[in-house]
Write an enzyme that holds these catalytic residues in place. Structure first.
Site, PDB file in Angstrom:
ATOM      1  N   LYS A 285       0.837  -1.213   0.000  1.00  0.00           N
ATOM      2  CA  LYS A 285       0.000   0.000   0.000  1.00  0.00           C
ATOM      3  C   LYS A 285       0.866   1.255   0.000  1.00  0.00           C
ATOM      4  O   LYS A 285       0.646   2.182  -0.777  1.00  0.00           O
ATOM      5  CB  LYS A 285      -0.901  -0.019   1.250  1.00  0.00           C
ATOM      6  CG  LYS A 285      -1.549   1.313   1.562  1.00  0.00           C
ATOM      7  CD  LYS A 285      -2.446   1.235   2.778  1.00  0.00           C
ATOM      8  CE  LYS A 285      -1.758   1.469   4.098  1.00  0.00           C
ATOM      9  NZ  LYS A 285      -1.350   2.861   4.355  1.00  0.00           N
ATOM     10  N   ASN A 286       1.867   1.264   0.884  1.00  0.00           N
ATOM     11  CA  ASN A 286       2.648   2.498   1.052  1.00  0.00           C
ATOM     12  C   ASN A 286       3.603   2.773  -0.109  1.00  0.00           C
ATOM     13  O   ASN A 286       4.157   3.860  -0.205  1.00  0.00           O
ATOM     14  CB  ASN A 286       3.434   2.461   2.364  1.00  0.00           C
ATOM     15  CG  ASN A 286       2.517   2.581   3.562  1.00  0.00           C
ATOM     16  OD1 ASN A 286       1.313   2.808   3.409  1.00  0.00           O
ATOM     17  ND2 ASN A 286       3.064   2.425   4.755  1.00  0.00           N
TER      18      ASN A 286
ATOM     19  N   CYS B 258      -4.786  12.204  12.935  1.00  0.00           N
ATOM     20  CA  CYS B 258      -5.275  10.867  12.623  1.00  0.00           C
ATOM     21  C   CYS B 258      -5.222  10.016  13.870  1.00  0.00           C
ATOM     22  O   CYS B 258      -4.872  10.485  14.940  1.00  0.00           O
ATOM     23  CB  CYS B 258      -4.470  10.242  11.498  1.00  0.00           C
ATOM     24  SG  CYS B 258      -2.859   9.688  12.018  1.00  0.00           S
TER      25      CYS B 258
ATOM     26  N   ARG C 213      -0.839  14.939  12.681  1.00  0.00           N
ATOM     27  CA  ARG C 213      -0.088  14.638  11.456  1.00  0.00           C
ATOM     28  C   ARG C 213       0.309  15.957  10.788  1.00  0.00           C
ATOM     29  O   ARG C 213      -0.267  16.355   9.773  1.00  0.00           O
ATOM     30  CB  ARG C 213      -0.971  13.798  10.529  1.00  0.00           C
ATOM     31  CG  ARG C 213      -0.177  12.851   9.670  1.00  0.00           C
ATOM     32  CD  ARG C 213      -0.598  11.427   9.870  1.00  0.00           C
ATOM     33  NE  ARG C 213       0.186  10.522   9.053  1.00  0.00           N
ATOM     34  CZ  ARG C 213      -0.077   9.235   8.932  1.00  0.00           C
ATOM     35  NH1 ARG C 213      -1.083   8.699   9.569  1.00  0.00           N
ATOM     36  NH2 ARG C 213       0.677   8.469   8.186  1.00  0.00           N
TER      37      ARG C 213
ATOM     38  N   ASP D  87       5.081   0.503  12.020  1.00  0.00           N
ATOM     39  CA  ASP D  87       3.870  -0.222  11.601  1.00  0.00           C
ATOM     40  C   ASP D  87       3.876  -1.688  12.047  1.00  0.00           C
ATOM     41  O   ASP D  87       2.840  -2.357  12.002  1.00  0.00           O
ATOM     42  CB  ASP D  87       3.723  -0.155  10.066  1.00  0.00           C
ATOM     43  CG  ASP D  87       3.325   1.244   9.610  1.00  0.00           C
ATOM     44  OD1 ASP D  87       2.983   2.078  10.455  1.00  0.00           O
ATOM     45  OD2 ASP D  87       3.358   1.499   8.386  1.00  0.00           O
TER      46      ASP D  87
ATOM     47  N   ARG E 258      -8.192  -1.037   4.883  1.00  0.00           N
ATOM     48  CA  ARG E 258      -7.354   0.034   4.318  1.00  0.00           C
ATOM     49  C   ARG E 258      -6.007  -0.528   3.847  1.00  0.00           C
ATOM     50  O   ARG E 258      -5.409   0.021   2.926  1.00  0.00           O
ATOM     51  CB  ARG E 258      -7.069   1.108   5.379  1.00  0.00           C
ATOM     52  CG  ARG E 258      -8.207   2.071   5.648  1.00  0.00           C
ATOM     53  CD  ARG E 258      -7.750   3.155   6.607  1.00  0.00           C
ATOM     54  NE  ARG E 258      -6.435   3.621   6.213  1.00  0.00           N
ATOM     55  CZ  ARG E 258      -5.440   3.895   7.051  1.00  0.00           C
ATOM     56  NH1 ARG E 258      -5.617   3.787   8.349  1.00  0.00           N
ATOM     57  NH2 ARG E 258      -4.264   4.296   6.610  1.00  0.00           N
TER      58      ARG E 258
END
Ligand code: UD1
Length: 415
Positions: A22-23, A114, A119, A304, A396
């Protein structure tokens, strides 16, 4: 509101394939705004990717999915991202550098705070100013203009922010002259963005010491690119194998991206074998605690991966200590894990986990993406039926997590 119902204590056994990152895909989608067309292979099917496609389509591009390939065709659609699209995904800010490179002006709203804490985008703004961008803030909106052309600059980031590095790379690719970024982020997703941009005609070189050199070019052409595997999904799958005393071959990964995390699995008592693009994990006894884990920018231990590993320590023998150095608010999952019987004390950046012999089922809520993944991992080792609410956070970043785990022996129903 979707939820998972997990029947715990099933041993996982078999092979799992990791989808695209995703990133890595998100900044590449922003970069595709600068291309005539691009074909992106190994692009995962995730709600954040859907949000990025909505932004691209709003900006005049067309996007078409064929299996795991996303085809993007360029177009003209203005330089504004409306607030509701900015809010759909917190990392929408990475479109700023691309819009500025294309239109030399941009108008968008702040991404806001967030689940992980505030952020701010001060590093993005400070760096883009050096490339010639002027910012004006009006009632929560940001109007950005460039007088004349974007120009190259020497930029030293005070902190190796991933998003700020990506925004500079995007804007500097089409700036006049040479840009050097010092103390740039070194995450694998940065190298993947550089590879994508270079395949479209950009001139970017990344060095292992965190220096990036960019020679601006007049325009980018078309690109065909394969997104790197998602290292955090890979780590999550390994955690699922470890906590169920399972035997899993996690395929389609780059084990080099796990260098800070694999020793943790070994310290906890798991047996690992790495191939070129796969990691085999076997765990046959109760996990042992880890002495200490401190999150750091890459190549350090990734923030993460903290929540997934925390789920393991909840049932490991002994006490584990975590220090979160990247985000302010990364321990929300601890309260939910406690509902399942975990013993976790948090104080500021530190969390102390005293492993318990067993977890039990409970009703729990996902608080954020990786926190949600940690609840799934814990539920796999909990006695009884755990109900995990709010799985919109999980989708997500994890493509069909329930399906992938059920294929190797888990019992997860999605309602
Ligand atoms: C990216 C990842 C996210 C990961 C994080 C750190 C994406 C889409 N997301 O997020 O999954 O957890 O990297 O590896 O790639 N900061 C500032 N000012 C700024 C920018 C950042 O103070 O202008 C702070 C942030 O608040 C945070 C820290 O720096 O505390 C790290 O942020 P950053 O590296 O920018 O992460 P993201 O790009 O947002």
């Amino acid at each position: 509101m979707e939820r998972y119902i997990v029947e715990g204590l099933k041993r996982l056994n078999g092979e799992m394939e990791v989808h695209g990152a995703k990133n890595a895909a998100l900044p590449i989608l922003a970069a595709s705004l600068l291309c005539d067309s691009c074909e992106l292979h190994n692009c995962p099917e995730l709600s954040d990717i859907g949000a990025a496609r909505n932004i691209l389509e709003h900006l005049g591009c067309t996007t078409k999915k064929e299996g795991d390939t996303l085809i993007i065709t360029g177009g003209e659609g203005g330089c504004t991202i409306p607030d509701q699209l900015m809010r759909e995904m917190r990392s929408s800010i990475v479109f700023l550098g691309a819009i500025l490179a294309k239109y030399r002006q941009a108008s968008l709203t702040f991404p806001g705070g967030c689940e992980l804490g505030p952020r701010p985008i001060d590093l993005h703004i400070g760096a883009l100013k050096r490339l010639g961008v002027t910012f004006q803030e009006e009632g929560g909106s940001l109007r950005c203009t460039v007088k004349g052309k974007l120009h190259g600059a020497s930029i030293s980031l005070p902190f190796p922010s991933v998003g700020a590095t990506e925004n500079i790379m995007l804007a500097a690719s089409l700036a006049q002259g040479h840009t050097v970024i010092r103390n740039a982020a070194r995450e694998p997703e940065i190298a993947d963005l550089a590879a994508f941009l270079n395949s479209a005609g950009a001139k970017i070189s990344t060095a292992a010491d965190g220096t990036i050199h960019i020679d601006g070019v007049k325009k980018l052409g078309s690109a065909v690119h394969t997104v790197i595997p998602d290292r955090i999904v890979g780590i999550t799958y390994l955690c699922c194998g470890a906590i169920t005393q399972g035997d899993l071959l996690v395929r389609k990964v780059n084990p080099e991206h796990f260098s800070a995390v694999l020793p943790i699995f070994e310290e906890m008592g798991c047996q690992l074998r790495c191939g070129v693009d796969a990691v085999h994990i076997r765990s046959s006894q109760r996990l042992r605690a880890v002495k200490s884990i401190a999150t750091m920018p890459y190549p350090g231990f990734p923030t993460d991966a903290l929540a997934p590993i925390m789920a393991l320590t909840a049932v490991a023998e002994g006490t584990s200590v975590f220090t979160e150095n990247i985000f302010q608010n990364r321990y929300k999952q601890a309260w939910e894990l406690e509902r399942m019987g975990a013993d976790i004390k948090t104080e500021g950046r530190v969390a102390i986990v005293r492993g318990v012999p067993a977890l039990h089922s409970a009703q729990v809520y996902c608080t954020d993406l990786r926190g949600g993944a940690s609840l799934v991992i814990a539920a796999l080792a909990a006695q009884g039926q755990t109900v995990i609410h709010n799985v919109k956070h999980i989708v997500r970043g994890y493509q069909d997590l329930d399906y992938a785990l059920n294929r190797v022996g888990a019992s997860i129903a999605r309602e």
